[in-house]
Write a protein that holds these residues in place. Sequence first.
Motif, mmCIF file in Angstrom:
data_model
loop_
_atom_site.group_PDB
_atom_site.id
_atom_site.type_symbol
_atom_site.label_atom_id
_atom_site.label_comp_id
_atom_site.label_asym_id
_atom_site.label_seq_id
_atom_site.Cartn_x
_atom_site.Cartn_y
_atom_site.Cartn_z
ATOM 1 N N ALA A 84 -14.494 -0.554 2.735
ATOM 2 C CA ALA A 84 -13.367 0.039 2.027
ATOM 3 C C ALA A 84 -12.034 -0.567 2.452
ATOM 4 O O ALA A 84 -11.064 -0.463 1.725
ATOM 5 C CB ALA A 84 -13.337 1.545 2.240
ATOM 6 N N VAL A 85 -11.959 -1.181 3.637
ATOM 7 C CA VAL A 85 -10.685 -1.794 4.028
ATOM 8 C C VAL A 85 -10.602 -3.261 3.618
ATOM 9 O O VAL A 85 -9.526 -3.831 3.581
ATOM 10 C CB VAL A 85 -10.371 -1.681 5.544
ATOM 11 N N CYS A 86 -11.753 -3.861 3.313
ATOM 12 C CA CYS A 86 -11.742 -5.289 2.988
ATOM 13 C C CYS A 86 -11.125 -5.494 1.605
ATOM 14 O O CYS A 86 -11.514 -4.871 0.628
ATOM 15 C CB CYS A 86 -13.149 -5.869 3.019
ATOM 16 N N LEU A 87 -10.147 -6.395 1.554
ATOM 17 C CA LEU A 87 -9.450 -6.636 0.288
ATOM 18 C C LEU A 87 -10.214 -7.596 -0.606
ATOM 19 O O LEU A 87 -9.904 -7.738 -1.780
ATOM 20 C CB LEU A 87 -8.063 -7.223 0.567
ATOM 21 N N CYS A 139 -1.393 -12.942 -1.833
ATOM 22 C CA CYS A 139 -2.548 -13.132 -2.708
ATOM 23 C C CYS A 139 -3.175 -14.490 -2.416
ATOM 24 O O CYS A 139 -3.176 -15.377 -3.266
ATOM 25 C CB CYS A 139 -2.122 -13.029 -4.171
ATOM 26 N N TYR A 140 -3.686 -14.620 -1.197
ATOM 27 C CA TYR A 140 -4.231 -15.918 -0.813
ATOM 28 C C TYR A 140 -5.748 -15.994 -0.945
ATOM 29 O O TYR A 140 -6.361 -16.964 -0.530
ATOM 30 C CB TYR A 140 -3.781 -16.302 0.603
ATOM 31 N N CYS A 141 -6.364 -14.943 -1.520
ATOM 32 C CA CYS A 141 -7.823 -14.976 -1.671
ATOM 33 C C CYS A 141 -8.219 -16.128 -2.608
ATOM 34 O O CYS A 141 -7.544 -16.372 -3.590
ATOM 35 C CB CYS A 141 -8.325 -13.688 -2.291
ATOM 36 N N HIS A 166 -16.413 -15.417 1.455
ATOM 37 C CA HIS A 166 -15.245 -14.669 1.023
ATOM 38 C C HIS A 166 -14.398 -14.157 2.173
ATOM 39 O O HIS A 166 -13.282 -13.713 1.975
ATOM 40 C CB HIS A 166 -15.682 -13.487 0.153
ATOM 41 N N CYS A 167 -14.939 -14.191 3.368
ATOM 42 C CA CYS A 167 -14.215 -13.649 4.515
ATOM 43 C C CYS A 167 -13.122 -14.625 4.930
ATOM 44 O O CYS A 167 -13.343 -15.831 5.007
ATOM 45 C CB CYS A 167 -15.174 -13.411 5.678
#
Lengths: 652, 150, 344
Positions: free
Chosen positions: A625-628, C232-234, A585-586
């Motif tokens: 907490a900063v990771c979207l 929104c590129y996740c 996910h990173c």
Amino acid sequence: MTKRTGVFVCHCGNNIAATVDVVRVAEELGREEGVVYSKDYVYMCSDPGQSTMAKAIKENKLDGVVVSCCSPTLHEKTFRDVTEEGGGLNSFRCEIANIREQCAWVHSDKPKATEKALKITKAAVKRVQHNQSLTPIGVPVTRKVLVIGGGIAGIQASLDLANAGFEVILVEKNPTVGGHMIQLSETFPTLDCSQCILSPKMVEISKHKNIKLLTQAEVKEISGFVGNFKAKIHQKAVYVDPETCKICDDCAKVCPTVVSNEYDVGLTSRRAIFIPFAQAIPATYTLDESACLGLNPVVCGKCAEVCEAGAINYDMRPKVITEEIGAIIVATGFDLYGKENLGEYGMGRYADVLDGLQFERLCSASGPTGGHVLRPSDHKEPKNVVFIQCAGSRDPETHCAYCSKICCMYTAKHATLYKHHVPDGQAYVFYIDIRSGGKGYEEFVQRSMERDEVMYLRGRVSKVYEKSGKMIVLGVDTISGKNVEIEADMVVLALAMQPSQGTADAAKTLKIGRDKDGFLAEAHPKLRPVESVTGGIFLAGAAQAPKDIPETVCQASAAASKVIQLLSKDELMHSPTVAKVRLSHCTGCEMCVQACPYGAIDLGAPSNKARVNDVLCEGCGTCQAVCLRAAIDVKNVAQVQIHDMINACLGV
Amino acid sequence: MAKVEQTAKDETGFEPKIVAFLCKWCSSAGSDLAGVSRLQYPSNAVPITIMCSGSMSPMFVLSAFNKGADGVLVSGCHPGDCHYLKGNFYARRKIYLVQKLLQFIGLENDRFRMSWVSAAEGAKFAQVMHDFVTDIKKIGPQTRLKAKRP
Amino acid sequence: MIDVAQLKAHAKGLLEKGTVRTVFGYRKSTAGLLAEPAGITEAAQADDLIFDPSCVQNLALYLVNDKKHQAEKRSDDKRPVAVVAKGCDSRAITVLLQENHFSRESVHVIGVSCEGTGVVDARKLARKLGNKKALAVAFDGADAFAVTTNEGTQSIAAAEVMAERCLECRSAHPTLSDVVFGEAKAERGLHTPFQAVKAKIKESEEDRWAYWSRQFDRCLRCYACRSVCPMCYCDECVVDSISFVIAPDTTAEEKANRIKWIERSPAKSESAMYHMVRAIHLAGRCIDCAECERVCPVNIPLRLLNTRLEMEAFETFQYNPGSDPELPTLTSSFRDTDPNSFIR
């Protein structure tokens, strides 16, 4: 998700049971999903309580344990140990639900408190069901120590460590070790000569096989963490090879530049090429490049010409030395409070107004006057000397708010020494209080008053000015209530101690905190007085607070023993509840890297995704907490656990 | 102390559901101190101890309201006192933004609150709890963001 | 005024020399007024490129999508791609660079300045024209659009039919580019930034909730806003469990740790949560291209929602998204002087 959770609800006698219906809590928890065992007990932390727990874990093959009891600060360790040692289940599979401090003790309505206790316990169950088994992370340590500062604190700590078998790098920014102590003539309360007690230790430093001494050097950069620091040390070019220097003084005789002598606090002068004092360690001349005419044989070059040993080399260059160490002791000491701040006492304006260190030099046999107390202005013996205590201390409005602690004693010593040198003279001391706590200290002060007839005047001095060769001291004696005017031949100020420039620099380089006065902050003022807040960095001496020699030596030895404790193991244990990246996910956006307070995250090969250094990570979760994209989580406090806990708290 | 509990009582009988996120080192320790000092406060808030206010994800706040919380509190160490050096500074900025957004879409202003409570401030913790419950009782149940569940 | 011939020639040159793989630009659409994004790979196609007020789309999205496609295709063509970028688009590219989404070398930015005007708002234009149907729109001097309809060409003051975001634009000139066409006009002085947000804030809490409640209730959760947003590129959206990626190597533990923050159903509470999470995740990243609002099939004022926090970023934290790729992001940085008085 684990499936076999056990819940243990403690009555804590009546502490919990009086306000929380513990039986109901245990019953209701028993019906929760994944809970296979739930029991209340009068004192879970007692021996029988612990055995019940251990037995239940084994018999029910529990894979998660919640103890609903007091604050985790009290018994988390107890119950985790029981879980692991008694129950054979990894200790990180045990969580505490605090239903005493956060519930039973703060509420009185039993049904409501019971409801809350249920939610707290259910939330803990949800949490523990996602817990993983973890093992503390072992980190190998470098068994080498960096000591910053070569005063008595640094010397004592270095010797203790070296004698215990550890390698020590001692860094001193001046050309010699010895610090302020080597400037002193005699020391209170026994009046033994400072040089006589310190020089042997200095020599030992230079001879010890475990000690590497770097003078004229400063630590410029520290990276790494407890057990594994890396230091970058800059050492000035000294231009004289200490191995070949014969200390013959031929070079200084021909040197044309004269500058003020730091060792004598400006009372004498020295040349650009010099040795600070005869017993300096390392025993070598050194060239002060800021004073030298130009390090260029064309400009001067006289010293190199006369040096028979050929020890002088103008081509020497500064060095950058990198050392790997496991621990650091900061012993960067104090400076005297700036005399420019005390204009009302005429310091810096009148030659015969001295500070305490200058008076030490006047009393010292190796000092500028060969041990005779003479006025700097006309070299006459002063017959009336006024000593002013608290010059800059205990004055929150204009100067330092704190007490510098040692001045009462050294002023008594100065007055006594003065009387020994000038038996027909009169010493006056202006003081606020006499603070003479310490072995033999009070007796010493009494002796100076009674035997040496030192006149103690309780009050402040308002002004010092010069009138026909005398220093006129205007003050008040608050005991008689009268104004006092003394025609003195010399005035000595007991200036406040303040953290040295080196202390400020070290705090910055090492990123360790300082208190409101600029002294280094200890991890706990009472229980951890020699540790800094950063693991592996320890404090010694006046850099931490004003203190006298015995106290400094005591703290230095304490810091050394803390280091020995730390480095005596092959491995340090670090908490395993650290951040973990979900690489899938990173995206490598670097937000966690920027936010991490410990610099524990970087982007790593091959795909430039976040990578956590487990040893640097403290598990604070700022990254999460900063990771979207929920790509980073702290083990056993993962977001899924908080999510489930929120649900439990809201009864969803 | 019993008086504090008394004043928090409301005629409507509405008992707000509150989630209180407390940082482990300051606010949770402060609530422990309130406990040791036997300071009484309303029992509406259920504490969740997190490592640091800096680990407070905005998702936690929004989710709590979605799950029906009438109020959400985040409490951390005072600025400069963070156990993790600067986690609370990150928290402050993030929580500020979340609060502005919640206000913008029209959630009642007082439902989301942040406080600084140190380990020594047991009395302050009790006061924060008491004030929060009192204020939320005045607003009434939170329906705006709450999911309707079967 | 932009000389489109130069733009075409530049794109042609890049493709002829083969220094770029693709040029993303605009061409005339076959369906309707607005231009359509085009990825051209042949030099001959460069003649199709246009730049006029109908070029509304944020082409930074196509860089994001191109990266995905290249990865899916396992392409080993490492040549950069070129992209035509207005001021807002270039800020989006800067944010993507800031987040290391791609490297500076992998993109050739052909900057185009909107100069005194911006792009057209098709809805405003339709309202303005009444029964007439716009066929084309061109720049007409510094502050007007030449609009061609079935009844001929007329000049309309740009401010009347310009997109809201262009009226509030703070930098119409590209902040990042390899080449730029058109001149920089710093002072446009149309509307003060965040005007719409400030007006909404002045309304009462009740009115604001009534307004947003209506909007969230209408959301279909078609995710068009997410699809069009370059930020929104996740691969996986934290608030959309449908998007969760299950790969062959996804472990049971990973599956168990997936969090279902909201329900899939387009209930008001869930849509509110979705839009708020998006707004929070865009804080300090949204460069106000307003594409989300343009593509929304039910006209939810998403620009209004998403610029709320941009206003805080800009006014409270002096943070201007897309101004510098080297800056730490808004939420991964702080200042000692950040607001503190809201905390008890």
